[in-house]
Design an enzyme around this catalytic site. Structure first.
Site, PDB file in Angstrom:
ATOM      1  N   GLY A  63       0.829  -1.207   0.000  1.00  0.00           N
ATOM      2  CA  GLY A  63       0.000   0.000   0.000  1.00  0.00           C
ATOM      3  C   GLY A  63       0.858   1.248   0.000  1.00  0.00           C
ATOM      4  N   VAL A  64       0.685   2.067  -1.007  1.00  0.00           N
ATOM      5  CA  VAL A  64       1.328   3.387  -1.011  1.00  0.00           C
ATOM      6  C   VAL A  64       0.238   4.403  -1.320  1.00  0.00           C
ATOM      7  CG1 VAL A  64       3.022   4.905  -2.114  1.00  0.00           C
ATOM      8  CG2 VAL A  64       3.619   2.511  -1.655  1.00  0.00           C
ATOM      9  N   GLY A  65      -0.116   5.149  -0.320  1.00  0.00           N
ATOM     10  CA  GLY A  65      -1.072   6.245  -0.522  1.00  0.00           C
ATOM     11  C   GLY A  65      -2.550   5.995  -0.288  1.00  0.00           C
ATOM     12  N   CYS A 104      -2.882   9.714   4.671  1.00  0.00           N
ATOM     13  CA  CYS A 104      -1.782   9.866   3.694  1.00  0.00           C
ATOM     14  C   CYS A 104      -2.026  11.041   2.760  1.00  0.00           C
ATOM     15  CB  CYS A 104      -1.684   8.647   2.796  1.00  0.00           C
ATOM     16  SG  CYS A 104      -1.366   7.130   3.643  1.00  0.00           S
TER      17      CYS A 104
HETATM   18  P1  XMP Z   1      -5.586   3.745   7.187  1.00  0.00           P
HETATM   19  O1  XMP Z   1      -6.347   4.100   5.961  1.00  0.00           O
HETATM   20  O2  XMP Z   1      -6.131   2.508   7.835  1.00  0.00           O
HETATM   21  O3  XMP Z   1      -4.118   3.345   6.679  1.00  0.00           O
HETATM   22  O4  XMP Z   1      -5.411   4.855   8.137  1.00  0.00           O
HETATM   23  C1  XMP Z   1      -3.096   2.998   7.540  1.00  0.00           C
HETATM   24  C2  XMP Z   1      -1.776   3.057   6.810  1.00  0.00           C
HETATM   25  O5  XMP Z   1      -1.539   4.370   6.295  1.00  0.00           O
HETATM   26  C3  XMP Z   1      -0.131   4.560   6.139  1.00  0.00           C
HETATM   27  N1  XMP Z   1       0.220   5.847   6.753  1.00  0.00           N
HETATM   28  C4  XMP Z   1       0.661   6.926   6.076  1.00  0.00           C
HETATM   29  N2  XMP Z   1       0.912   7.096   4.770  1.00  0.00           N
HETATM   30  N3  XMP Z   1       1.542   9.336   5.226  1.00  0.00           N
HETATM   31  C5  XMP Z   1       1.365   8.313   4.334  1.00  0.00           C
HETATM   32  O6  XMP Z   1       1.597   8.495   3.145  1.00  0.00           O
HETATM   33  C6  XMP Z   1       1.310   9.235   6.550  1.00  0.00           C
HETATM   34  O7  XMP Z   1       1.493  10.174   7.326  1.00  0.00           O
HETATM   35  C7  XMP Z   1       0.848   7.960   6.990  1.00  0.00           C
HETATM   36  N4  XMP Z   1       0.521   7.482   8.232  1.00  0.00           N
HETATM   37  C8  XMP Z   1       0.143   6.193   8.035  1.00  0.00           C
HETATM   38  C9  XMP Z   1       0.550   3.390   6.833  1.00  0.00           C
HETATM   39  O8  XMP Z   1       0.974   2.481   5.844  1.00  0.00           O
HETATM   40  C10 XMP Z   1      -0.553   2.822   7.683  1.00  0.00           C
HETATM   41  O9  XMP Z   1      -0.367   1.473   8.006  1.00  0.00           O
END
Ligand code: XMP
Length: 478
Positions: free
Chosen positions: A296-298, A303
């Site tokens: 998962g990226v983005g 994010c």
């Molecule tokens: P959800 O949608 O469940 O996703 O909140 C959790 C995942 O989001 C990622 N994550 C980030 N990705 N910037 C990003 O680009 C951020 O600040 C960030 N914080 C979390 C991470 O993979 C997490 O498991």
């Protein structure tokens, strides 16, 4: 997994783009579905809680593991604090919940500020090692104000039972007593924990995620900088059951080097690593020693990566491609980010993930570490992304002010977002019920009794935005 009438899509898809076609099914009950993973993490429901500071703390860890999931402690937590949390989780009862414990001399104000840290809505007053009373949330009355001590404010405990009492008996006893909460004690009468009626029901439905010694499981993350192997080893020595080597761009040399070093240390636990979104990325991580690839990226709710950089990939296609590659090598994937409905977990499993990672959705629960706030719309907690200015500032707290400020200029996450406590699902356990109910039902619609079978049998179709909108209930009616 196949597409309806062989219509393979020619572009990448995310969860909302897809629908699942019902198959002829011999299933009779959704309770016959086994939601356990085979990825070595011991999960008995396909849920892993993301290593985010606003979400994954000790209360989340014990509660989710008790229902069969797994929580990943964030990499920003120093080793000694992470070791303490791991020790706490390992010491928890497999059935009884850990209550807020107060002394008779504590004040009502203290109890009221702590009670919302648990979903069961009460604190247990303990005197000389013995539970002597209960204090419920929002108690009001003639003689009770916030400065009343709990000796005066507590009420008698309606049901006290020996720890280890069959949950069905606990349920029946509570029903007969018209009470909500039982206090469980050991042979000496010391407090072991509490169990609500719903908790007793859940204990008969879910299987806790336990290690070889019968203790709750918990995972911990490490980054790719500094003494990665030393920290990973320390976490495993403290009892961590899975190590997650984590960075936003997992397909980079520094990650592959750090991961190979951790895998080479033979720590005896599964190693998850990420994040990637392509077959090549997944295979490189597996070659470097990952047994689980985080995909998962983005897609994450906090994010901003895709808007900032244009980088990423619609999550369903990313998971499906990486899972196919991983399966060839006997490895697994976790679908990380973008889970907003139970259907998303079902679709992640359909794509081939062994577990779906949930972050922000679980921030809005009593078990997440943040403080509970109230505004005119109700209760909420504050969540933030791990690449946000706020998380970066905490991570670089030992840097000088200039370096801290400089790092903060380049954020890729939201620093503060109000996540509402859903009055229908205020506890993470309510959300777990909600998700598992959906996924179990998906399995019966697809004619599957296991997650693996669901992936194999599922038939998917691609829908328009109107198709997705059609499936949303009309909450307000006509
Ligand atoms: P959800 O949608 O469940 O996703 O909140 C959790 C995942 O989001 C990622 N994550 C980030 N990705 N910037 C990003 O680009 C951020 O600040 C960030 N914080 C979390 C991470 O993979 C997490 O498991």
């Amino acid at each position: 997994m196949r597409f309806l009438d062989g219509h393979e899509p020619d572009h990448d898809l995310t969860y909302d783009d897809l629908f699942i076609v019902p198959n002829r099914s011999a299933a009779t009950s959704r309770f016959d579905v086994d939601l356990a993973s085979t990825d070595g993490t011991g999960t008995t429901i396909p849920l892993v809680v993301a290593n985010m500071t606003a979400i994954a703390g000790k209360r989340m860890a014990e509660t989710v593991a008790r229902r069969g999931g797994l929580v990943v402690l964030p990499q920003d937590v120093p080793l000694d604090a992470a070791a303490q949390t791991i020790g706490f989780v390992k010491s928890r009862d497999l059935v009884a919940d850990t209550p807020v414990v107060m002394s008779p001399n504590d004040l009502m104000a203290q109890a009221q500020s702590l009670i919302p840290k648990r979903a069961h809505g009460a604190a247990v007053v303990v005197d000389d090692g013995r539970p002597v009373g209960l204090v419920a949330r929002n108690v009001t009355g003639h003689d009770i104000d916030m400065f009343t001590d709990l000796r005066s404010a507590m009420t008698p405990i309606p049901v006290v039972l020996p720890a280890g009492t069959d949950p069905r008996t606990v349920f029946d006893t509570l029903t007969d007593a018209n009470a909500e909460l039982a206090v469980l004690v050991d042979d000496d009468g010391a407090l072991v924990g509490v169990l609500t009626r719903t908790g007793a029901l859940r204990a008969g439905i879910y299987r806790p995620n336990v290690d070889a010694q019968g203790r709750l499981r918990v995972a911990a993350a490490v980054g790719i900088n500094g003494d990665v192997v030393g920290k990973a080893r320390g976490l495993v020595e403290a009892g961590a059951d899975v190590i997650v080597v984590d960075t936003a761009h997992g397909h980079q040399e520094k990650m592959l080097t750090a991961l190979a070093a951790v895998a080479g240390a033979d720590l005896g636990v599964p190693i998850a690593a990420g994040n990637v979104v392509s077959e090549r990325g997944a295979l490189d991580l597996i070659d470097a020693g990952a047994t689980i690839v985080k995909v998962g990226v983005g897609p994450g709710a906090m994010c901003t990566t895709r808007m900032m950089t244009g980088v990423g990939r619609p999550q369903f296609s990313a998971v499906a491609e990486c899972a196919a590659a991983a399966r060839e090598r006997g490895a697994h994937v976790w679908a990380d980010g973008g889970i907003r409905h139970p259907r998303d977990v079902a679709l992640a499993v359909a794509a081939g993930a062994s577990n779906a990672m949930v972050g922000s959705w679980f921030a809005g629960t009593y078990e997440s570490p943040g403080d509970l706030h109230t505004d005119t719309s109700g209760e909420y907690k504050v969540s933030f992304g791990m690449a946000s200015k706020r998380a970066v500032a905490a991570r670089s707290a030992t840097d000088n002010a200039y370096d801290q400020a400089r790092k903060g200029l380049f954020e890729e996450g939201i620093s503060s977002s109000r996540i509402r406590i859903d009055p229908e699902h205020p506890s993470v356990e309510d959300l777990i019920d909600h998700i598992c109910s959906g996924v179990r039902s998906t399995a019966t619609y697809t004619g599957a009794t296991t997650l693996q079978e669901m992936h194999e049998k599922v038939v998917l179709g691609v829908q328009s935005a109107a198709g997705f909108a059609e499936g949303r209930p009309l909450p307000g009616g006509w």
